[in-house]
Design a protein around this motif. Sequence first.
Motif, PDB file in Angstrom:
ATOM      1  N   ARG A 175       2.001  15.429 -14.305  1.00 13.95           N
ATOM      2  CA  ARG A 175       1.443  16.738 -13.962  1.00 13.95           C
ATOM      3  C   ARG A 175      -0.065  16.654 -13.756  1.00 13.95           C
ATOM      4  N   THR A 176      -0.483  15.672 -12.938  1.00 17.82           N
ATOM      5  CA  THR A 176      -1.889  15.483 -12.604  1.00 17.82           C
ATOM      6  C   THR A 176      -2.082  15.746 -11.112  1.00 17.82           C
ATOM      7  N   PRO A 177      -3.317  15.870 -10.666  1.00 23.86           N
ATOM      8  CA  PRO A 177      -3.565  16.109  -9.237  1.00 23.86           C
ATOM      9  C   PRO A 177      -2.994  14.975  -8.377  1.00 23.86           C
ATOM     10  N   LEU A 178      -2.262  15.343  -7.345  1.00 28.89           N
ATOM     11  CA  LEU A 178      -1.527  14.393  -6.517  1.00 28.89           C
ATOM     12  C   LEU A 178      -2.447  13.424  -5.772  1.00 28.89           C
ATOM     13  N   VAL A 179      -3.411  13.942  -5.050  1.00 31.00           N
ATOM     14  CA  VAL A 179      -4.278  13.087  -4.232  1.00 31.00           C
ATOM     15  C   VAL A 179      -5.098  12.149  -5.107  1.00 31.00           C
ATOM     16  N   GLN A 180      -5.628  12.657  -6.189  1.00 37.26           N
ATOM     17  CA  GLN A 180      -6.437  11.847  -7.092  1.00 37.26           C
ATOM     18  C   GLN A 180      -5.604  10.706  -7.683  1.00 37.26           C
ATOM     19  N   SER A 181      -4.397  10.981  -8.101  1.00 42.89           N
ATOM     20  CA  SER A 181      -3.532   9.963  -8.682  1.00 42.89           C
ATOM     21  C   SER A 181      -3.157   8.901  -7.658  1.00 42.89           C
TER      22      SER A 181
ATOM     23  N   SER B 253       0.834  -1.209   0.000  1.00 41.55           N
ATOM     24  CA  SER B 253       0.000   0.000   0.000  1.00 41.55           C
ATOM     25  C   SER B 253       0.865   1.253   0.000  1.00 41.55           C
ATOM     26  N   LEU B 254       1.898   1.245   0.810  1.00 42.58           N
ATOM     27  CA  LEU B 254       2.828   2.373   0.828  1.00 42.58           C
ATOM     28  C   LEU B 254       3.512   2.529  -0.531  1.00 42.58           C
ATOM     29  N   ALA B 255       3.939   1.419  -1.122  1.00 45.75           N
ATOM     30  CA  ALA B 255       4.587   1.475  -2.436  1.00 45.75           C
ATOM     31  C   ALA B 255       3.621   1.989  -3.496  1.00 45.75           C
ATOM     32  N   LEU B 256       2.344   1.592  -3.427  1.00 46.22           N
ATOM     33  CA  LEU B 256       1.354   2.078  -4.391  1.00 46.22           C
ATOM     34  C   LEU B 256       1.161   3.586  -4.278  1.00 46.22           C
ATOM     35  N   VAL B 257       1.139   4.093  -3.057  1.00 43.10           N
ATOM     36  CA  VAL B 257       1.009   5.540  -2.863  1.00 43.10           C
ATOM     37  C   VAL B 257       2.232   6.255  -3.452  1.00 43.10           C
ATOM     38  N   VAL B 258       3.420   5.691  -3.238  1.00 40.22           N
ATOM     39  CA  VAL B 258       4.647   6.290  -3.785  1.00 40.22           C
ATOM     40  C   VAL B 258       4.604   6.274  -5.315  1.00 40.22           C
ATOM     41  N   PHE B 259       4.165   5.145  -5.904  1.00 39.43           N
ATOM     42  CA  PHE B 259       4.064   5.080  -7.363  1.00 39.43           C
ATOM     43  C   PHE B 259       3.017   6.065  -7.887  1.00 39.43           C
ATOM     44  N   GLY B 260       1.920   6.231  -7.158  1.00 45.40           N
ATOM     45  CA  GLY B 260       0.910   7.221  -7.542  1.00 45.40           C
ATOM     46  C   GLY B 260       1.461   8.630  -7.488  1.00 45.40           C
ATOM     47  N   TRP B 261       2.259   8.907  -6.449  1.00 49.19           N
ATOM     48  CA  TRP B 261       2.879  10.225  -6.318  1.00 49.19           C
ATOM     49  C   TRP B 261       3.840  10.476  -7.477  1.00 49.19           C
TER      50      TRP B 261
ATOM     51  N   VAL C 288      -6.322   2.340  -4.767  1.00 47.64           N
ATOM     52  CA  VAL C 288      -7.555   1.549  -4.845  1.00 47.64           C
ATOM     53  C   VAL C 288      -7.447   0.480  -5.934  1.00 47.64           C
ATOM     54  N   GLY C 289      -6.868   0.818  -7.063  1.00 50.03           N
ATOM     55  CA  GLY C 289      -6.667  -0.180  -8.121  1.00 50.03           C
ATOM     56  C   GLY C 289      -5.761  -1.313  -7.668  1.00 50.03           C
ATOM     57  N   GLY C 290      -4.713  -0.979  -6.930  1.00 48.41           N
ATOM     58  CA  GLY C 290      -3.815  -2.005  -6.399  1.00 48.41           C
ATOM     59  C   GLY C 290      -4.494  -2.881  -5.380  1.00 48.41           C
ATOM     60  N   TRP C 291      -5.321  -2.269  -4.508  1.00 42.80           N
ATOM     61  CA  TRP C 291      -6.072  -3.065  -3.528  1.00 42.80           C
ATOM     62  C   TRP C 291      -7.042  -4.013  -4.217  1.00 42.80           C
TER      63      TRP C 291
END
Length: 118
Positions: free
Chosen positions: A85-91, A70-78, A97-100
């Motif tokens: 250049r997309t919104p940080l929280v949305q990405s 989950s932490l790695a997914l958040v880092v990859f999203g960031w 959620v897709g990873g989960w």
Amino acid sequence: MAAQNDMKRDNRIAGNNDEEVSEKEALPNPIQAAAASALSFMLGAIVPLLVAAFIVDHMIRLGVVVATVSLALVVFGWIGAVLGRTPLVQSCFRILVGGWMAMAITFGQTKWIGSFGL
């Protein structure tokens, strides 16, 4: 962003010159996209393997792997948000959620297949 690139591509194909498209505004490179995808899949697969290799108890290993992934997914999203250049929280949320969902489906399939003794 993708819709904007599709519109630019359609304008080029149709020969419309409604907006000047400079050479610097190139469309996404499929080779770079494939390389980035391969690298992210490789790194994404290494994370749970490294974590799971050092934990013996199954239930503890499962929880630690889910938390670490989950932490790695958040880092990859960031990283994806910064590069795209997309919104940080949305990405980050979309990737998390897709990873989960992928983890839940995979977990369910392995339980289902394991119940048949294949």
